[in-house]
Design a protein around this motif. Structure first.
Motif, PDB file in Angstrom:
ATOM      1  N   GLY A   1     -24.515  -3.110 -22.432  1.00  0.00           N
ATOM      2  CA  GLY A   1     -23.133  -2.629 -22.906  1.00  0.00           C
ATOM      3  C   GLY A   1     -22.268  -3.464 -22.673  1.00  0.00           C
ATOM      4  O   GLY A   1     -22.376  -4.580 -21.970  1.00  0.00           O
ATOM      5  N   PRO A   2     -20.986  -3.315 -22.623  1.00  0.00           N
ATOM      6  CA  PRO A   2     -19.797  -4.255 -22.342  1.00  0.00           C
ATOM      7  C   PRO A   2     -19.449  -4.626 -20.871  1.00  0.00           C
ATOM      8  O   PRO A   2     -19.852  -3.620 -20.067  1.00  0.00           O
ATOM      9  CB  PRO A   2     -18.754  -3.745 -23.000  1.00  0.00           C
ATOM     10  N   THR A   3     -19.063  -5.618 -20.778  1.00  0.00           N
ATOM     11  CA  THR A   3     -18.658  -5.946 -19.237  1.00  0.00           C
ATOM     12  C   THR A   3     -16.922  -5.583 -19.166  1.00  0.00           C
ATOM     13  O   THR A   3     -16.363  -5.740 -20.077  1.00  0.00           O
ATOM     14  CB  THR A   3     -18.697  -7.354 -18.663  1.00  0.00           C
ATOM     15  N   GLY A   4     -16.625  -4.740 -18.211  1.00  0.00           N
ATOM     16  CA  GLY A   4     -15.184  -4.226 -18.064  1.00  0.00           C
ATOM     17  C   GLY A   4     -14.592  -4.621 -16.779  1.00  0.00           C
ATOM     18  O   GLY A   4     -14.972  -5.014 -15.645  1.00  0.00           O
ATOM     19  N   TYR A   5     -13.294  -5.293 -16.963  1.00  0.00           N
ATOM     20  CA  TYR A   5     -12.329  -5.580 -16.166  1.00  0.00           C
ATOM     21  C   TYR A   5     -11.077  -4.557 -16.066  1.00  0.00           C
ATOM     22  O   TYR A   5     -10.613  -4.433 -17.058  1.00  0.00           O
ATOM     23  CB  TYR A   5     -12.029  -6.990 -16.229  1.00  0.00           C
ATOM     24  N   MET A   6     -10.655  -4.548 -15.117  1.00  0.00           N
ATOM     25  CA  MET A   6      -9.407  -3.629 -14.966  1.00  0.00           C
ATOM     26  C   MET A   6      -8.431  -4.490 -13.703  1.00  0.00           C
ATOM     27  O   MET A   6      -8.855  -5.183 -12.921  1.00  0.00           O
ATOM     28  CB  MET A   6      -9.599  -2.178 -14.015  1.00  0.00           C
ATOM     29  N   LEU A   7      -7.129  -4.277 -14.135  1.00  0.00           N
ATOM     30  CA  LEU A   7      -6.103  -5.039 -13.226  1.00  0.00           C
ATOM     31  C   LEU A   7      -5.000  -3.929 -13.194  1.00  0.00           C
ATOM     32  O   LEU A   7      -4.286  -3.272 -13.910  1.00  0.00           O
ATOM     33  CB  LEU A   7      -5.344  -6.067 -14.105  1.00  0.00           C
ATOM     34  N   THR A   8      -4.715  -3.563 -11.681  1.00  0.00           N
ATOM     35  CA  THR A   8      -3.724  -2.667 -11.345  1.00  0.00           C
ATOM     36  C   THR A   8      -2.676  -3.490 -10.420  1.00  0.00           C
ATOM     37  O   THR A   8      -3.014  -4.443  -9.572  1.00  0.00           O
ATOM     38  CB  THR A   8      -4.137  -1.479 -10.673  1.00  0.00           C
ATOM     39  N   SER A   9      -1.328  -3.186 -10.512  1.00  0.00           N
ATOM     40  CA  SER A   9      -0.291  -3.716  -9.620  1.00  0.00           C
ATOM     41  C   SER A   9      -0.214  -3.098  -8.313  1.00  0.00           C
ATOM     42  O   SER A   9      -0.489  -1.887  -8.133  1.00  0.00           O
ATOM     43  CB  SER A   9       1.087  -3.521 -10.488  1.00  0.00           C
ATOM     44  N   LEU A  10       0.018  -4.206  -7.320  1.00  0.00           N
ATOM     45  CA  LEU A  10       0.162  -3.578  -5.912  1.00  0.00           C
ATOM     46  C   LEU A  10       1.349  -3.701  -5.484  1.00  0.00           C
ATOM     47  O   LEU A  10       1.897  -3.769  -4.387  1.00  0.00           O
ATOM     48  CB  LEU A  10      -0.800  -4.259  -5.066  1.00  0.00           C
ATOM     49  N   ASP A  11       2.232  -4.050  -6.378  1.00  0.00           N
ATOM     50  CA  ASP A  11       3.772  -4.266  -5.934  1.00  0.00           C
ATOM     51  C   ASP A  11       4.504  -2.965  -5.376  1.00  0.00           C
ATOM     52  O   ASP A  11       5.129  -3.326  -4.406  1.00  0.00           O
ATOM     53  CB  ASP A  11       4.554  -4.619  -7.397  1.00  0.00           C
ATOM     54  N   LYS A  12       4.304  -1.646  -5.754  1.00  0.00           N
ATOM     55  CA  LYS A  12       4.712  -0.785  -4.910  1.00  0.00           C
ATOM     56  C   LYS A  12       4.238  -0.418  -3.533  1.00  0.00           C
ATOM     57  O   LYS A  12       5.078  -0.314  -2.690  1.00  0.00           O
ATOM     58  CB  LYS A  12       4.216   0.551  -5.616  1.00  0.00           C
ATOM     59  N   GLU A  13       2.896  -0.993  -3.243  1.00  0.00           N
ATOM     60  CA  GLU A  13       2.557  -0.969  -2.107  1.00  0.00           C
ATOM     61  C   GLU A  13       3.068  -1.974  -1.083  1.00  0.00           C
ATOM     62  O   GLU A  13       3.294  -1.855  -0.071  1.00  0.00           O
ATOM     63  CB  GLU A  13       1.072  -1.030  -1.972  1.00  0.00           C
ATOM     64  N   ARG A  14       3.399  -3.313  -1.921  1.00  0.00           N
ATOM     65  CA  ARG A  14       3.806  -4.335  -1.136  1.00  0.00           C
ATOM     66  C   ARG A  14       5.236  -4.068  -0.573  1.00  0.00           C
ATOM     67  O   ARG A  14       5.756  -4.369   0.551  1.00  0.00           O
ATOM     68  CB  ARG A  14       3.876  -5.776  -1.920  1.00  0.00           C
ATOM     69  N   GLN A  15       6.155  -3.135  -1.630  1.00  0.00           N
ATOM     70  CA  GLN A  15       7.517  -2.584  -1.205  1.00  0.00           C
ATOM     71  C   GLN A  15       7.345  -1.792  -0.145  1.00  0.00           C
ATOM     72  O   GLN A  15       8.271  -1.711   0.874  1.00  0.00           O
ATOM     73  CB  GLN A  15       8.180  -2.246  -2.329  1.00  0.00           C
ATOM     74  N   ASP A  16       6.460  -0.985  -0.259  1.00  0.00           N
ATOM     75  CA  ASP A  16       6.305   0.311   0.949  1.00  0.00           C
ATOM     76  C   ASP A  16       5.918  -0.654   2.424  1.00  0.00           C
ATOM     77  O   ASP A  16       6.487  -0.169   3.349  1.00  0.00           O
ATOM     78  CB  ASP A  16       5.309   0.982   0.618  1.00  0.00           C
ATOM     79  N   LEU A  17       5.094  -1.746   2.244  1.00  0.00           N
ATOM     80  CA  LEU A  17       4.818  -2.199   3.356  1.00  0.00           C
ATOM     81  C   LEU A  17       5.924  -3.175   3.908  1.00  0.00           C
ATOM     82  O   LEU A  17       6.143  -3.306   5.186  1.00  0.00           O
ATOM     83  CB  LEU A  17       3.482  -3.157   3.240  1.00  0.00           C
ATOM     84  N   ASN A  18       6.724  -3.806   2.970  1.00  0.00           N
ATOM     85  CA  ASN A  18       7.811  -4.631   3.382  1.00  0.00           C
ATOM     86  C   ASN A  18       8.867  -3.412   4.160  1.00  0.00           C
ATOM     87  O   ASN A  18       9.509  -4.047   5.029  1.00  0.00           O
ATOM     88  CB  ASN A  18       8.455  -5.122   2.516  1.00  0.00           C
ATOM     89  N   SER A  19       8.955  -2.227   3.341  1.00  0.00           N
ATOM     90  CA  SER A  19       9.963  -1.384   4.451  1.00  0.00           C
ATOM     91  C   SER A  19       9.321  -1.101   5.603  1.00  0.00           C
ATOM     92  O   SER A  19      10.235  -0.884   6.585  1.00  0.00           O
ATOM     93  CB  SER A  19       9.936  -0.067   3.309  1.00  0.00           C
ATOM     94  N   LEU A  20       8.127  -0.836   5.641  1.00  0.00           N
ATOM     95  CA  LEU A  20       7.671  -0.550   6.981  1.00  0.00           C
ATOM     96  C   LEU A  20       7.640  -1.643   7.733  1.00  0.00           C
ATOM     97  O   LEU A  20       8.030  -1.398   9.065  1.00  0.00           O
ATOM     98  CB  LEU A  20       5.727  -0.158   6.955  1.00  0.00           C
ATOM     99  N   ALA A  21       7.479  -2.982   7.428  1.00  0.00           N
ATOM    100  CA  ALA A  21       7.768  -4.112   8.372  1.00  0.00           C
ATOM    101  C   ALA A  21       9.338  -4.041   8.744  1.00  0.00           C
ATOM    102  O   ALA A  21       9.295  -4.413  10.020  1.00  0.00           O
ATOM    103  CB  ALA A  21       7.607  -5.312   7.690  1.00  0.00           C
ATOM    104  N   TRP A  22      10.312  -3.746   7.947  1.00  0.00           N
ATOM    105  CA  TRP A  22      11.457  -3.986   8.452  1.00  0.00           C
ATOM    106  C   TRP A  22      11.913  -2.810   9.589  1.00  0.00           C
ATOM    107  O   TRP A  22      12.514  -2.920  10.526  1.00  0.00           O
ATOM    108  CB  TRP A  22      12.544  -3.732   7.379  1.00  0.00           C
ATOM    109  N   SER A  23      11.251  -1.575   9.354  1.00  0.00           N
ATOM    110  CA  SER A  23      11.505  -0.493  10.346  1.00  0.00           C
ATOM    111  C   SER A  23      10.850  -0.963  11.582  1.00  0.00           C
ATOM    112  O   SER A  23      11.308  -0.587  12.596  1.00  0.00           O
ATOM    113  CB  SER A  23      10.551   0.736   9.870  1.00  0.00           C
ATOM    114  N   LEU A  24       9.488  -1.401  11.404  1.00  0.00           N
ATOM    115  CA  LEU A  24       8.953  -2.012  12.708  1.00  0.00           C
ATOM    116  C   LEU A  24       9.647  -2.921  13.408  1.00  0.00           C
ATOM    117  O   LEU A  24       9.862  -3.169  14.758  1.00  0.00           O
ATOM    118  CB  LEU A  24       7.514  -2.444  12.527  1.00  0.00           C
ATOM    119  N   GLY A  25      10.254  -4.008  12.706  1.00  0.00           N
ATOM    120  CA  GLY A  25      11.108  -5.018  13.117  1.00  0.00           C
ATOM    121  C   GLY A  25      12.487  -4.611  13.777  1.00  0.00           C
ATOM    122  O   GLY A  25      12.827  -4.763  15.048  1.00  0.00           O
ATOM    123  N   ILE A  26      13.021  -3.334  13.088  1.00  0.00           N
ATOM    124  CA  ILE A  26      14.090  -2.825  13.843  1.00  0.00           C
ATOM    125  C   ILE A  26      13.733  -2.035  15.019  1.00  0.00           C
ATOM    126  O   ILE A  26      14.593  -2.183  15.938  1.00  0.00           O
ATOM    127  CB  ILE A  26      14.715  -1.931  12.761  1.00  0.00           C
TER     128      ILE A  26
END
Length: 499
Positions: A167-192
């Motif tokens: 059968g075919p080989t499948g590849y998927m691609l999903t963005s982690l940009d939302k998670e990165r934004q959430d982690l950046n917000s967390l980093a700012w909160s921890l920095g503050i």
């Protein structure tokens, strides 16, 4: 201004070190806690998104890609990829690749603008295509592999797997940009939070430093006042800690020092009073004895030759005793602080000439002084200084004694140099000490050992000084430095006496 500088110096010492140490400890703790919290949250967020996306992709591959014919067309692959992308949760793009026996690849993508086979890392493609050995710990020849990549400046998760059994080989691609934004917000909160923790620690350190340093500052202030002579200073003691013990020790030390100084002052005052009283009481019999010795001296030529030497000895010793009493009274006045200046305008050359002439030293002294050098000084005290310096030079150094005068700005410099062997190096530091006699290096002196110390006291009361050294040409040299106008110092002395 001075208090502000001292406060600044105190701030830059122990207080600043305490605040810095508190701050570093708090900063280290806050950064460590924030780093651990960020790392744990980052892994939790990315793992949750990753597991959800890969689990959904695996399920879609089993439900849709596995149902395709063995040699699907490009249209079938594209349609299946689009269906998988539309039903994905979370959303991701899909690429399906099927390889013909002749090596030709058929590709179907849900969105060629967002994700193509070229976006898949070669390392991931190799891992997906590699057939695994079947064993007890590995039941399948192909597995699902994933990798986090940066694509077009944004973070993505890319995964791939192969249909087992053909059968075919499948590849998927999903963005982690939302998670990165959430982690950046967390980093700012921890920095503050870290910054607030650092600020709080600084405030706590300031409060703690104030609590610890206030007793230390009080102790330092008390020590300073004690050093300035305020022997009655004491510290208020409270508590049972080490600082309280230190305060008690300081109070006991200050009390003992005050008692000892009081005892020494009392003994010194008694000694000064004894010397003053003794000198005063000696003056009356000395006056009578002096009168008798003067009569005996006048009749010396008519006395029995056996008696004449004794009379001469009595006369010389009486004069010496009279000089000693006068010197003791002068020293007593200096010690009691009652000596005062009586100023007058003096021609220095005339004053030195008068001093030498009054003591019949004209043949033994060479004077190098220009007339017209004026100074406002106490003539009597200047005469005492000159008489003691020149007399000392004649006794211990020998004639001729050279006296030179030169003005230097607002100062007057008078140098007295004798013609003797000089002063031994071990004697030089003590020549102005009271009752000091260098009997080991010079002939026995009939002086009292007070003349040079009295000369120094008279120089000091003018605001001047005397130094002793050996001249390069030979002989001892005493250099007297006096201000040319001692009016201001005389006023200060009078104000000090009035107080």
């Amino acid at each position: 201004m001075k208090k502000a500088i001292l406060a600044g110096l105190r701030w830059t010492s122990l207080r600043l070190r305490l605040v810095v140490v508190f701050g570093l400890v708090a900063l280290t703790a806050a950064v460590s806690a924030s780093g651990i919290a960020y790392w744990l949250n980052r892994e939790a967020v990315l793992t949750r998104t990753q597991d959800t996306a890969l689990g959904d992709f695996r399920q879609e591959m089993q439900n849709r890609a596995a149902s395709l014919p063995l040699q699907p067309t490009a249209e079938e692959l594209q349609l299946t990829a689009e269906q998988m992308a539309r039903s994905s949760n979370p959303a991701y793009d899909v690429v399906l690749v099927d390889r013909r026996p002749d090596g030709q690849s058929i590709v179907g993508a849900s969105d060629t603008d967002a994700f193509t086979v070229k976006d898949v890392p070669a390392s991931l493609t190799g891992a997906v295509d590699e057939k695994q050995r079947i064993s007890e710990g590995n039941a399948y020849p192909y597995h699902l592999f994933w990798q986090r990549i940066a694509l077009r400046g944004k973070p993505y998760l890319v995964g791939g797997t192969k249909i087992i059994g053909g059968g075919p080989t499948g590849y998927m691609l999903t963005s982690l940009d939302k998670e990165r934004q959430d982690l950046n917000s967390l980093a700012w909160s921890l920095g503050i939070a870290s910054g607030l923790a650092l600020l709080g620690s600084a405030l706590l350190a300031q409060a703690a430093a104030g609590t610890v340093l206030k007793p230390v500052q009080r102790l330092g202030e008390a020590a300073r006042r004690l050093g300035e002579g305020q022997l009655d200073v004491r510290l208020r003691v409270s508590g049972t800690d080490e600082l309280a013990d230190l305060s008690r020790t300081f109070n006991r030390t200050a009390e003992a020092l005050e008692k000892k100084v009081a005892d020494m002052s009392a003994r010194e005052e008694a000694s000064r009073r004894f010397v003053a009283d003794m000198s005063h009481e000696l003056r009356t019999p000395l006056t009578a004895i002096t009168a008798v010795t003067e009569v005996l001296e006048e009749e010396q030529d008519s006395l029995d030759p056996m008696i004449a030497p004794a009379v001469q000895l009595v006369v010389s010793e009486t004069r010496r005793l009279n000089t000693l009493v006068e010197n003791l009274m002068e020293v007593t006045r200096f010690d009691a602080g009652t000596a005062r200046l009586v100023l007058d305008d003096v021609d220095i050359a005339d004053q030195i000439t008068a001093c030498i002439d009054a003591r019949a030293w004209l043949d033994a002294v060479e004077l190098d002084a220009e007339r017209g050098i004026m100074a406002r000084l106490d003539p009597r005290r200047l005469d005492v200084i000159l008489a003691n310096l020149i007399g000392n030079a004649l006794k211990h150094g020998g004639s001729p004694v050279r006296v030179s005068v030169r003005p230097e700005g607002e100062e007057l410099v008078i140098a007295v140099r004798d013609n003797g062997p000089g002063i031994p190096e071990d004697v030089l530091p003590h020549v102005f000490d009271r009752f000091y006699k260098a009997s080991a290096s010079r002939p026995r002196s009939d002086g009292s050992g007070l003349s040079l110390s009295i000369a120094m006291e008279n120089a000091h009361i003018h605001g001047g000084d005397i130094t002793a050294d050996n001249a390069p040409e030979g002989g001892a040299e005493f250099v007297l430095r006096l201000p040319r106008d001692a009016s201001r110092l005389a006023e200060d002395n009078q104000e000090g006496g009035a107080k």
